[in-house]
Design a protein around this motif. Structure first.
Motif, PDB file in Angstrom:
ATOM      1  N   ASP A 441       3.426  -1.197 -10.910  1.00 53.33           N
ATOM      2  CA  ASP A 441       2.604  -2.154 -10.170  1.00 53.33           C
ATOM      3  C   ASP A 441       2.008  -1.461  -8.943  1.00 53.33           C
ATOM      4  OD1 ASP A 441       1.565  -4.151  -8.561  1.00 53.33           O
ATOM      5  OD2 ASP A 441       3.131  -5.595  -9.069  1.00 53.33           O
ATOM      6  N   PRO A 442       0.678  -1.380  -8.839  1.00 50.84           N
ATOM      7  CA  PRO A 442       0.058  -0.677  -7.703  1.00 50.84           C
ATOM      8  C   PRO A 442       0.521  -1.204  -6.346  1.00 50.84           C
ATOM      9  CG  PRO A 442      -1.579  -1.164  -9.383  1.00 50.84           C
ATOM     10  CD  PRO A 442      -0.324  -1.875  -9.791  1.00 50.84           C
ATOM     11  N   ALA A 443       0.742  -2.493  -6.257  1.00 48.02           N
ATOM     12  CA  ALA A 443       1.170  -3.059  -4.972  1.00 48.02           C
ATOM     13  C   ALA A 443       2.554  -2.541  -4.597  1.00 48.02           C
ATOM     14  CB  ALA A 443       1.168  -4.583  -5.054  1.00 48.02           C
ATOM     15  N   ILE A 447       3.936  -0.092  -1.386  1.00 51.75           N
ATOM     16  CA  ILE A 447       5.106  -0.351  -0.540  1.00 51.75           C
ATOM     17  C   ILE A 447       6.005   0.877  -0.500  1.00 51.75           C
ATOM     18  CG2 ILE A 447       7.193  -1.750  -0.329  1.00 51.75           C
ATOM     19  CD1 ILE A 447       5.596  -4.063  -1.585  1.00 51.75           C
ATOM     20  N   ALA A 448       6.223   1.475  -1.680  1.00 48.77           N
ATOM     21  CA  ALA A 448       7.053   2.682  -1.727  1.00 48.77           C
ATOM     22  C   ALA A 448       6.429   3.800  -0.900  1.00 48.77           C
ATOM     23  CB  ALA A 448       7.232   3.130  -3.182  1.00 48.77           C
ATOM     24  N   ALA A 449       5.106   3.901  -0.941  1.00 43.82           N
ATOM     25  CA  ALA A 449       4.425   4.931  -0.153  1.00 43.82           C
ATOM     26  C   ALA A 449       4.663   4.724   1.333  1.00 43.82           C
ATOM     27  CB  ALA A 449       2.928   4.918  -0.470  1.00 43.82           C
ATOM     28  N   GLY A 453       6.460   6.900   4.455  1.00 47.95           N
ATOM     29  CA  GLY A 453       5.673   7.335   5.593  1.00 47.95           C
ATOM     30  C   GLY A 453       4.254   7.725   5.252  1.00 47.95           C
ATOM     31  N   PHE A 454       3.784   7.408   4.042  1.00 52.58           N
ATOM     32  CA  PHE A 454       2.414   7.725   3.648  1.00 52.58           C
ATOM     33  C   PHE A 454       1.509   6.530   3.893  1.00 52.58           C
ATOM     34  CE2 PHE A 454       4.955  10.639   1.057  1.00 52.58           C
ATOM     35  CZ  PHE A 454       4.312  11.846   1.326  1.00 52.58           C
ATOM     36  N   ALA A 455       0.254   6.816   4.156  1.00 53.51           N
ATOM     37  CA  ALA A 455      -0.700   5.741   4.427  1.00 53.51           C
ATOM     38  C   ALA A 455      -1.105   5.020   3.156  1.00 53.51           C
ATOM     39  CB  ALA A 455      -1.937   6.304   5.132  1.00 53.51           C
ATOM     40  N   THR A 456      -1.205   5.752   2.042  1.00 50.68           N
ATOM     41  CA  THR A 456      -1.664   5.145   0.791  1.00 50.68           C
ATOM     42  C   THR A 456      -0.810   5.635  -0.376  1.00 50.68           C
ATOM     43  OG1 THR A 456      -3.217   6.920   0.223  1.00 50.68           O
ATOM     44  CG2 THR A 456      -4.037   5.154   1.671  1.00 50.68           C
ATOM     45  N   SER A 457      -0.892   4.912  -1.490  1.00 41.32           N
ATOM     46  CA  SER A 457      -0.179   5.331  -2.697  1.00 41.32           C
ATOM     47  C   SER A 457      -0.748   6.638  -3.241  1.00 41.32           C
ATOM     48  CB  SER A 457      -0.259   4.234  -3.762  1.00 41.32           C
ATOM     49  OG  SER A 457      -1.609   3.971  -4.112  1.00 41.32           O
ATOM     50  N   ALA A 458      -2.050   6.857  -3.038  1.00 43.86           N
ATOM     51  CA  ALA A 458      -2.656   8.109  -3.498  1.00 43.86           C
ATOM     52  C   ALA A 458      -2.035   9.303  -2.780  1.00 43.86           C
ATOM     53  CB  ALA A 458      -4.164   8.078  -3.276  1.00 43.86           C
ATOM     54  N   ASP A 459      -1.755   9.137  -1.488  1.00 49.98           N
ATOM     55  CA  ASP A 459      -1.113  10.224  -0.740  1.00 49.98           C
ATOM     56  C   ASP A 459       0.288  10.504  -1.285  1.00 49.98           C
ATOM     57  OD1 ASP A 459      -2.518   9.046   2.403  1.00 49.98           O
ATOM     58  OD2 ASP A 459      -3.327  10.420   0.890  1.00 49.98           O
TER      59      ASP A 459
END
Length: 478
Positions: A441-443, A447-449, A453-459
């Motif tokens: 789930d992208p959402a 949250i895991a990102a 400490g990451f700004a986005t899931s892509a990071d």
């Protein structure tokens, strides 16, 4: 040489002025690791005038093809052994002069495999057969089955049938490996041929041992089938002699205790026959072996099904994926597979073992770093006691400090391992306490990102891919 002329291959056999040192230097310059032995073998082969003259004529081509072999020293040793068994030697050498392709085939095989060399030396006529076969399409299972039927029709005696199967196996191994080494076939074709050969050998041995049992007055007791598993079951067998079989039977009378004894003995004889048939011997492992099984590798149909029903773990079910009939009663084999395939493939796989998003047990996960480090601790722990009580990160540091692993490997591995474990912990904290799987789930990934400490899931996924590439590079699958 005394006249100052350059040395040629012909001089090895025909020059009176060539010294041993010059001959050895010439052979060393042409890639022989042990030129003295190579020269000695060639001189021993040229032990009569007609042979020496014939070798002199062949010399340029002979040295060229020997040096093109994977192992020139093995090739020259095998060549001398092989030609010594051809009579008259000079005539055969003349034949090679007229047919350079045969010489190239011979030296290529002799320089690549001691096993193939032994087969050729024991059966010199196979060289000419192989030469013809290289220009034909590779045999498939139907071709092998037809050859098997023709072979077994020649003699009904069980012992002589086993001897014929042994010779058949050696010849076909030569054909398959020869085509493989000379790049006539693809990898898939080669593995299918090796698998088909094992299939027909299993069928042939089974027929032979059943014939022997019938001659001894034995009863049939029911139907019997042999299932190929693992690489054999997947038709991707290698040259390794290891094969995995499951032997099943369906007794005519389930209450007849003699049936179990009969099929246990039949399985034992089949295993022994396969071990003898394959020269060095197939190493037969019996699959589907439940605890307490008394049938020596043979199971009833119902026992086999129950075993598969109890194989609940993903690893156990992975071992059951490649199963197919290879010998015996095909109807019994089909009944078994029809019942167990829904069991094997029907249940949902354990995501902790198969999911590529699992940061612990998935591809290039933290477990691979742990296994990599444990193996090195086991290897070096006796001489480096500090490794005996170390955890993964401490062990990586100690391995680097001791010079056992380069710092350029240990440090990025430690960083990758720390990242993967931190991510695993964040997932566990945010989930059920055991999860190590990145959510789909992208959402939830977002949250895991943020937990990491990451700004986005892509990071997060970019960092994960980077650390996994380090693990993949250095741990090679754990």
């Amino acid at each position: 040489m005394a006249n100052g002329a350059p040395i040629t291959a012909r001089d090895l056999f025909l020059s009176r002025d060539l010294t041993e040192a010059e001959a050895h230097g010439y052979l060393a310059a042409h890639g022989f690791r042990d030129p003295a032995t190579a020269d000695e073998l060639l001189q021993q082969l040229a032990d009569d005038l007609p042979t020496r003259l014939a070798l002199g004529e062949l010399a340029d081509l002979l040295i060229e093809t020997l040096t093109e072999a994977a192992d020139p020293d093995a090739a020259v040793a095998g060549f001398c052994r092989y030609v010594a068994n051809r009579f008259p030697k000079s005539s055969f050498i003349g034949y090679l002069q007229d047919d350079p392709r045969t010489l190239q085939i011979l030296t290529a095989l002799l320089g690549a495999s001691p096993l193939l060399g032994d087969i050729l030396i024991r059966n010199p006529e196979h060289l000419h057969w192989l030469h013809r076969e290289l220009d034909c399409p590779p045999p498939d299972l139907a071709d092998y089955q037809a050859e098997l039927n023709q072979l077994l029709a020649q003699d009904a005696d069980a012992g002589r049938r086993l001897d014929m199967l042994k010779r058949f196996q050696r010849r076909e191994t030569l054909r398959i490996a020869g085509r493989d080494l000379l790049e006539k076939d693809t990898l898939r074709s080669t593995t299918e041929q090796l698998s088909s050969l094992a299939d027909v050998l299993a069928e042939g041995v089974l027929r032979a041992v059943r014939t022997a049992a019938n001659e001894a007055g034995g009863e049939a007791y029911g139907s019997f089938a042999v299932i190929g598993m693992g690489r054999l079951g997947g038709r991707e067998l290698s040259y390794s002699p290891d094969i995995r079989l499951a032997c099943l039977y369906d007794p005519d009378d389930p209450a007849d205790a003699a049936a179990e004894v009969h099929f246990r003995q039949l399985t034992h004889r089949l295993t022994a026959g396969l071990s003898e048939t394959a020269g060095a011997g197939y190493r037969v492992e019996h699959g589907l072996q439940p605890p307490g099984s008394r049938a020596g590798g043979a199971l009833t149909l119902e026992q086999g099904v129950r075993y598969c029903e109890r194989a609940a773990g993903t690893d156990e079910r992975l071992a059951l994926i490649n199963m197919r009939p290879i010998a015996g009663d095909p109807a019994l084999a089909r009944r078994f597979l029809e019942r167990v395939r829904p069991i094997v493939f029907g249940a949902r796989p354990d995501p902790t073992a198969l999911d590529a998003r699992n940061v612990r047990t998935g591809p290039a996960g933290s477990r691979e770093v742990e296994l990599f480090t444990r193996r090195l601790r086991l290897l070096h722990g006796a001489r480096h006691p500090d490794l005996q009580d170390a955890n993964t990160l401490a062990a990586l540091a100690q391995l680097a400090a001791s010079g056992l692993v380069a710092a350029t490997v240990a440090e990025p591995l430690a960083e990758a391992y720390s990242f993967l474990r931190r991510l695993e912990h964040r997932l566990q904290i945010g989930g059920d306490g055991q999860a190590a799987v990145l959510p789909e789930d992208p959402a939830e990934v977002e949250i895991a990102a943020r937990r990491m400490g990451f700004a986005t899931s892509a990071d997060l996924e970019s960092a994960l891919a980077s650390h996994r590439s380090v693990v993949k590079e250095h741990c090679a699958g754990g």
